[in-house]
Each structure stands twice: as structure tokens, then as C-alpha cells.
Design an enzyme around this catalytic site. Sequence first.
Site, PDB file in Angstrom:
ATOM      1  N   HIS A 202      28.113  45.747  60.330  1.00 34.64           N
ATOM      2  CA  HIS A 202      29.187  46.473  61.017  1.00 34.64           C
ATOM      3  C   HIS A 202      30.349  45.550  61.327  1.00 34.64           C
ATOM      4  CE1 HIS A 202      27.143  50.136  61.394  1.00 34.64           C
ATOM      5  NE2 HIS A 202      26.259  49.766  62.286  1.00 34.64           N
ATOM      6  N   GLU A 444      22.886  55.575  34.642  1.00 32.61           N
ATOM      7  CA  GLU A 444      22.566  54.255  35.199  1.00 32.61           C
ATOM      8  C   GLU A 444      21.233  53.718  34.688  1.00 32.61           C
ATOM      9  OE1 GLU A 444      22.353  54.435  39.516  1.00 32.61           O
ATOM     10  OE2 GLU A 444      21.409  56.400  39.492  1.00 32.61           O
ATOM     11  N   ASP A 468      22.921  49.751  38.814  1.00 40.03           N
ATOM     12  CA  ASP A 468      21.601  49.932  38.216  1.00 40.03           C
ATOM     13  C   ASP A 468      21.630  49.774  36.700  1.00 40.03           C
ATOM     14  OD1 ASP A 468      19.635  50.307  40.236  1.00 40.03           O
ATOM     15  OD2 ASP A 468      20.666  52.151  40.790  1.00 40.03           O
ATOM     16  N   ARG A 478      18.868  43.488  40.744  1.00 35.13           N
ATOM     17  CA  ARG A 478      20.203  43.417  41.351  1.00 35.13           C
ATOM     18  C   ARG A 478      20.215  42.743  42.720  1.00 35.13           C
ATOM     19  NH1 ARG A 478      21.524  49.828  42.487  1.00 35.13           N
ATOM     20  NH2 ARG A 478      22.695  49.182  44.305  1.00 35.13           N
ATOM     21  N   CYS A 515      31.119  54.668  39.343  1.00 37.26           N
ATOM     22  CA  CYS A 515      31.080  54.491  40.793  1.00 37.26           C
ATOM     23  C   CYS A 515      30.274  53.253  41.196  1.00 37.26           C
ATOM     24  CB  CYS A 515      30.537  55.745  41.480  1.00 37.26           C
ATOM     25  SG  CYS A 515      28.867  56.163  40.973  1.00 37.26           S
TER      26      CYS A 515
HETATM   27  C1  PEP Z   1      24.900  52.210  40.956  1.00 42.25           C
HETATM   28  O1  PEP Z   1      23.707  52.058  40.666  1.00 42.25           O
HETATM   29  O2  PEP Z   1      25.835  51.641  40.345  1.00 42.25           O
HETATM   30  C2  PEP Z   1      25.293  53.084  42.061  1.00 42.25           C
HETATM   31  C3  PEP Z   1      26.554  53.384  42.292  1.00 42.25           C
HETATM   32  O3  PEP Z   1      24.316  53.561  42.871  1.00 42.25           O
HETATM   33  P1  PEP Z   1      23.542  52.688  43.987  1.00 42.25           P
HETATM   34  O4  PEP Z   1      24.303  51.407  44.164  1.00 42.25           O
HETATM   35  O5  PEP Z   1      23.536  53.549  45.194  1.00 42.25           O
HETATM   36  O6  PEP Z   1      22.199  52.515  43.363  1.00 42.25           O
HETATM   37 MG    MG Z   2      22.168  53.369  41.397  1.00 43.89          MG
END
Ligand code: PEP
Ligand code: MG
Length: 595
Positions: A202, A444, A468, A478, A515
Amino acid sequence: MPNSEKNSLAKDTFLVGLGVSPGIGIGEAYLVNRSRMAAVERCVMPGEIDAEVARFFRGIDESKRQLEAVKNRVADQKLLEHLYIIDTHLLILQDQMLIDETVSLVRDERLNAEGALSRTLKKFRRVFEEIEDEYLRERASDIDSVGERLLRNLVGEIQRPLTDIDRKVVVVAHDLSPADTMQMDKEKVIGFITDVGGRTSHTAILARSLGIPAVVGLETATVLVPEGAPVIVDGSNGTVVLNPSQETFREYLERKQSFEYFEKELLSYRDLKAETEDGHRVVLKGNIELAEEVRLAQNQGAEGLGLFRTEFLYFNRPTVPSEDEQFEVYRNIVASMAPLPVTIRTLDVGGDKFVPEINLVDESNPAMGLRAIRFSLKEVRLFKAQLRAILRASAHGAVRIMFPMISGVGEVRACKKYLDEVKSELTGMGEAFDSALPVGIMVETPSSALIADLLAREVDFFSVGTNDLIQYCLAVDRGNEHVAHLFEPLHPAILRALRIICRAAREAEIPVGMCGEMAAEPLYAMVLVGMGFDELSMNAPCIPRVKRIIRQLRRDECAAIVDEILSLPTAREVAERLENEMARRFPDIFGAPLI
Ligand code: PEP
Ligand code: MG
């Protein structure tokens, strides 16, 4: 601090941490809470027990009073949206488990209030530390902040108040609670550095909202930095310089001026479209985890929300949220973004996002286990409740639904079957919803990239989750720092996967977005435009920067660069080619060309 001690610090001592709020602050060090409160545990006499319990409750009341006072003092518009943090702290103070455990330790073990509280806090902390998810683990810091405040009130220790600062300083602390950060006067606190903390704490989020440069996770800053020492904080790259030489000082002053000039210039991009010089439009949207982030996304000129990670609604609570509770959250977000669209992703739990409450089975390889859509398709009752809540919210603004971790067409069809069932149920109940609600998937997994053409026929849009996709394509966890150097977004395999996905989307005439974090990295903007991405969704503060770059690109030149880098054999060579190209085009952002 005697002068001799200040002078004993070597010139240009560099410390490296995590830059969580960009910008450069130069000033003298101001140390607060140098160390954590150490509670002394002692046994009390049977006759003292009631008084000890009463003292504990007085400590709670005093802590509540202080937090209410912080709330009342906050008038800054930018901070109002973060008041929920103070509310969270107030809720922790009322937590029945925290109170009951502490009181029974006082009564049953005859411990003093500080000792009992400190044991309870340790127990809570252990539970949080076992959580793998970084975001959730950092929520333990809320318990720490509340615990510290309560302990200080019990022992009657007065903290060096941040409101008393009367000159420009760099605050140096072991940790800062959100309440501390909220009290900072941006005119006085020109930067802060802490021993602990991560990117999603935060405090980091608040620093970004306040525009205060910050470096966290320095581990030993409070030990190394003497009070009053000259300090430079570079929140853009996570560097702290203690006792800078004149030369270093001049260099950072220049950097600071150009950063501030650049930020001002970026503000002018807020209301402009992300469109290349030759008229190719890219829609830039925000990613959010919490409803509170909607305002930030709007302030940065987001053209909608490209990813709402709904799993955050399921964290930190003993029961799963009901359909109505979810509906309220979705409806508020959708209505406040209207007419801009909101992409709501169904529950993505499992893997690194573990939610003990919904009883995931114990898996030895959770990243490949019962996660995301696999979990939803197994727990159909939960899945349908979420689908109903999302559909009902679609009556209040533009909603798109998105399914995570799809690996084959069968899963998409199963999701759509449940969606159709829920639509019929809602129609039967006379509930309003958008019957043409677009249905999309996260691309993904390697399998979904390879069969993107087959999947494109089944859905209305794609959104590439690079976090992912890279993890699974390159077989690199990751979240594992030991293989972090192998997590390469520019790896030829990733570039090929992106090309396959974009081509499949174009052939099927469906929009394709991204995204994952890759969308927010200015260095990759040329590649993503050249590949043909229609939409990029990212953490809101990154939007103006990416927009500025896109507005100075030409689509044909981006496409040419993509063709060129696709023939390069290593991520390193791709990165060098891009760095040189971007440095030539944007010397103010990427520096001088390497060759
Ligand atoms: C991703 O995997 O790139 C994604 C946007 O989803 P998350 O980071 O929530 O797994
Ligand atoms: Mg993901």
C-alpha cells in the site's frame, strides 16, 4: 548526530533497492521508527489481570482515535481514494480473533498486554508469511502497522511525528504504514526510503499517488543512513546515494529537472488519443485489482478497464463473496467507468494466487494444477454465481467477460454453455442484462497461442496475458528470483507466439489486446503496434508514457521492425536492436543510442 559521524560516511555510497515510485528526491535524511517495537513479555499477578485487559482495550481505543484523526485530517483529493486503508486498519483493530486471542492469553497465561498482543501478532504474521502470493503476503504489513501502533500506545511511546517536519527531507524508515504516508506533506517529504516493502505494498501505491519518489526493500537503510546525512533517492531505478559528491549531486540535479519536465509534458497527453502518426489507433486501458483503483485509472486517461482481476475479492476473508456482494462491486465499477467498457475476468485462483477459503486441493505443481478456469469449471456453483453477478452488472454499463487460462476450445464451449444457462435463468427471473455481452479469453498458455485460429472462431476478443504466457512458453516460474533472468519477453519464442495470436485474431476479425506487464513497457511499444495489437491494458500510471510513444510512431515502420526482429536468434539481440531504435527516436526517454 555528531558531525564526525555524518562525515565518516564515504562519499557516493550507493544502495540498491526497489524503485516503486519514480522521480528523484534530494535532501537530508530524517529517520523515523529506526527499529520495530520490542514488546517485553512478563507474567502478571492474578489480581492484575483485569487491569491488564482494561489497558489493552484502552490501547485499542487510543489507536482508533489516532486513526480517526488521520482520516479527518486528510483533505487532499488524491488521498481520499486511499482512505480505505485507514478503514482496513480500523477493522483490524476490531478483529474479534485478534481481541479474543490476546485477551485469553492475558487471562489464561497471565501475560501482560504487550506480551499477549505480540504473541497474537506473531501468529497472524506466520499465517500471512505462508501465503505464496506476493500481493497477499504484503497485506501482512497492514497487521504489522496496526500492531506497531497498538504496541506503542500500550507502552506509551510517542512516535516522531511526520506532521512536525519543517524542512525538506528524505524520510528513512524501517517501514511506513499507509497512515504515516498519508500524513506526509509533499512539500516537505521529497522522497522516502525503507528497509522493507515490495512493489504492490500500500505504501508503494500511495507514494505513486502522491508523486513522492520512493525506494523500498533496502534492508539496512535505517542502519546505514545517519540522521541529517545528504541523500539522493532515485525512485525510477531504485538507487539511493548517501553523501553524494559534488559531481554526483550535479548529475542527479540535472536528471531530476529533466524528469520533472518530462512528467509535466506527459500530463498534456491525458486527454489525447493513442494514435500513431499515420492514424492507427490503439486503445489504452487500465488493469485493476481493487475498486479503489478506478479513480486512478480515470485520472490517467484510461479508455476503459482491460482487466479487472476479480480474485482479489475472494482474498483475506473467511467466506467466498456472495453473488449479491459481487454484483454490488461490479456494478459500482461498471457504473463509474460508463460509458467506457470494463473487462471483468472470472476467478483466476490457484497457481501463485492461493485462496485457502475455497479449499484448493494440495497440489505439488500448482502452476499446472487446478487453477483459474479449470477450478471454475469444477466448482460450477461458484462459477455460475459469478457469471450471474457479472451479467447483472452489464445492465449498468459496458461489460466484457473474460475467461482466464484457457487451453482448448472445449473449455471455451463449456464456459459459454454455463453463460447461456445463467442468461436463461436471469431472463426467467426478469433480471436485466446485456444479452450481447462480448465474451473473450486470456491467451496465456502455449496451447491457446498455437490454436489461436481455432479459438478465434469461438470468442469475441483475445487478451494476451504475457505474465503467464512467458512463464509457460519458456518454462520459467514468474515468481522465482533464481530464474528471473530467463524471463524474457523478447525471446524469439514469445515474439513468434504473439505473431501467431495477432494473425489469428486479424483473420477472424476479432480485436486482440494485451493485459500482461509487457504492455506497460515503453521499450516494447513499437513491437506491439507493429504486431497489430488493438488494445493495451496496464497499471494506470504507465498509460501516459506508452501513449506518448505511440503518438510518435508510424505503423508501417513498426511492422518493418517486427519483421526484422523476428529473424534475430536471441532475446539479447532483439533487445539491443530495439534499444538502439528507441534511443534514436526518443533520446529523452531511452538515452543515447548504443551504436
Ligand atoms: C497475465 O498472466 O499476463 C495476466 C495478466 O494475468 P495474471 O497476472 O493475473 O496472471
Ligand atoms: Mg495470468
